[in-house]
Design an enzyme around this catalytic site. Sequence first.
Site, mmCIF file in Angstrom:
data_model
loop_
_atom_site.group_PDB
_atom_site.id
_atom_site.type_symbol
_atom_site.label_atom_id
_atom_site.label_comp_id
_atom_site.label_asym_id
_atom_site.label_seq_id
_atom_site.Cartn_x
_atom_site.Cartn_y
_atom_site.Cartn_z
ATOM 1 N N ASP A 281 24.970 15.638 -6.202
ATOM 2 C CA ASP A 281 25.016 15.846 -7.642
ATOM 3 C C ASP A 281 23.589 15.660 -8.169
ATOM 4 O OD1 ASP A 281 25.831 16.441 -10.142
ATOM 5 O OD2 ASP A 281 27.454 14.986 -10.257
HETATM 6 C C1 BGC Z 1 27.424 16.943 -13.020
HETATM 7 C C2 BGC Z 1 28.009 17.991 -12.111
HETATM 8 C C3 BGC Z 1 27.348 19.327 -12.348
HETATM 9 C C4 BGC Z 1 25.862 19.168 -12.163
HETATM 10 C C5 BGC Z 1 25.094 20.461 -12.303
HETATM 11 C C6 BGC Z 1 25.913 16.943 -13.001
HETATM 12 O O1 BGC Z 1 25.394 16.127 -13.986
HETATM 13 O O2 BGC Z 1 27.929 15.675 -12.658
HETATM 14 O O3 BGC Z 1 29.389 18.080 -12.310
HETATM 15 O O4 BGC Z 1 27.892 20.288 -11.501
HETATM 16 O O5 BGC Z 1 25.381 18.236 -13.116
HETATM 17 O O6 BGC Z 1 25.025 20.893 -13.598
#
Ligand code: BGC
Length: 755
Positions: A281
């Site tokens: 993430d």
């Molecule tokens: C979130 C994810 C997301 C990623 C990319 C993160 O902050 O937890 O769910 O896919 O950002 O945008």
Amino acid sequence: MIPKQILFLATAILLGTSALAQQTKAQFLNSLIAKMTLDEKVGQLNLLTSFMDQTGPFMKDDYVSDIEKGRCGAIFNAYTPQFTRKLQDMAMKTRLKIPLLFGYDVIHGHKTIFPIPLGEACTWDLALMEKSARIAAVEASADGLHWTYSPMADIARDPRWGRVAEGVGEDTWLGVQVAKAKVKGYQGTDLSAANTILACVKHFALYGAAEAGRDYNTVDMSRIRMLETYLPPYKAAIDAGAATVMTSFNEIDGVPATGNKWLLTDLLRKQWGFKGFVVTDYTSINEMINHGVVKDEYEAGGLALRAGVDMDMQGSVFAGHIAGLLKDKKITQKEIDQAVYRVLEAKYNLGLFKNPYLYCDTVRAQRDIMNEEHLQVAKDIAVRSIVLLKNEGDVLPLRKQGSIALIGPLADSKRDMIGNWSAAGDWQKAVTLLDGLKAKSGGSVKISYAPGAYVTGDTAMLRKLLNYRKLEPADTANAAQMQAEAVALARSADVVIMALGESQGMTGEAASRTDIGIPANQKALLKAVLATGKPVVLVLTNGRPMTLEWEDANVPAILETWFLGTQAGHAIADVLFGDYNPAGKLTMTFPRNEGQIPIYYNSKHTGRPIDPNNKYSSKYLDAPNTPLYPFGYGLSYTQFSYSNLRVSRAQMAANGSLEVSVTVTNTGKYDGEEVVQLYVQDLVGSVTRPVKELKGFKKIFLPKGANQIVSFRIAAADLKFYNSDLKFINEPGACKVFVGSNSRDVQEADFELMR
Ligand code: BGC
């Protein structure tokens, strides 16, 4: 009949071709890897955001130069065929011309936005859920994208957590079914087709169990709960072929998921057989320093790669440290090559080595994005996601006559209709409730509108919602006058519709709340309007179960509409006027107050189950144990009665199954749909078992006055659970089966599972 020999030959040829294809692919990828420098390899493990959207903190502002130097293998937050083509052109000028992979959060639709996943789940319609994912993939791929960061398979039982909006609620069995449907919808049967995209199941793992519902907080749970309740939906997505997995921000047994070898290698790869690639993430490798398990990025990078991470999202830790880690023998060349192979394989499977511009087709973008068919499906899903929570005195459906006062800050807010995580969603095309009512009533009803209140009167919260910008006088001006105008409007109308709840920013990521009720200023408006004595329908827009005890006691009709997406206003109007009879059922329990959280239907008995006459039993002094609205709950304009619950036999063989049937009758005045739900309970186990577990459902349509026998098959396998040795087993003994219209209102019967 086709002769056996021919069938055999055909199968052999097919198997032969696929083995050959695998071999060709492996040869291609291995020979490419053999040509790559270490720098180029590291580049493939580096995922950077473009400036088109921001979904976390920025770390690097020169992603373009990284692409040009071959130091970046994938980009997220970049779309449109024109823009992705421009970036792909840069990649095609690098030494080895390895195509870029484009990812984005296509969570509940790309441009055509469907209800938030928690709302969509209330349809209990798996085919529709697969269809919305299919449409999302068609639109995303037409807009230059290869990869969605969906489905979110996190089980969530704490509505304070803002991200409950992105998942399907509290139940594992339902979570499993939806995860499968979503992966199928995104990936189709052929990833190299131009209209399919890679799915990414997230957030692996247990992200939904953050303590106190505070986003990014610590998680701690028993192995049994992990295996039985939280992990199955991720596994289901992987079994359905999900091409990628995203790690979660939280720790598991004290080790952050992103550096957790047990999770990413032993469980995911060795036990579950996952073959795709693992992405972190947003900056979650870097965050292991804050977790306190490594002292710097160098150590963090080593821990992540060794644990089984293949791609670093936005943290640039792999980019900065892999070479040093390799030199110091903290990681091996094999570990690097393996990760590179997995990333390249995904690009190969998408067909990008054959045609890097396969997804950059402007004609498709014109034709496939937000077309009539997609908007129609968005509306079909939106009407089915609405849950009728209360309808005293049959206030609903409304008649198409007289006058309606539409009041509330969410009555005409386009941006709020599409909700959170609607990334590329075109909110300007969203239909508000005001638009929907006007279109539906066609002039036969006089509709007047007043906002009546801001979405919140809490200025500290407002500043956070406005991304910490300084508040202007216009942000809070004339609140008292707004309320007075709205009350006057209510007095002049026959019926009042109050559009209240949460703005889109009040749920989703980094949007946890400790008070999950309607904000105080909106509630004050509601009280003032109710005091006029006019019939009031409360239409809720929100992204989580809310505490509505006061509203339930005082407002005659309550409709839960979530964030319904592009077609929200049309869908709500259809339900308000009875053109569609609501049939949505909650997939997450609504507590009476925050003190009851966590509260979910499949809890355990405890050694001292609640007993109203015994002080020393498990209960509160100041509130009942029961929720306000239980899991599976939702009303209809008609009524359904359940009778004649039968099991086909009293005993189920050790590997056998039995049939359960019930008669459902539509006893009301309208045709309608009903979600008939099946639950089981194992009465005595070597480890304690939940009081009920969902194991099936059937959504049926019954004309008024009609009845239908609905039957289910339960097999011994449905009764398996994890014992103290973490073995997934059946234990013989007494069981119960429950069938009903929600997890509380059920008929029950007994049977015995035999040895
Ligand atoms: C979130 C994810 C997301 C990623 C990319 C993160 O902050 O937890 O769910 O896919 O950002 O945008």
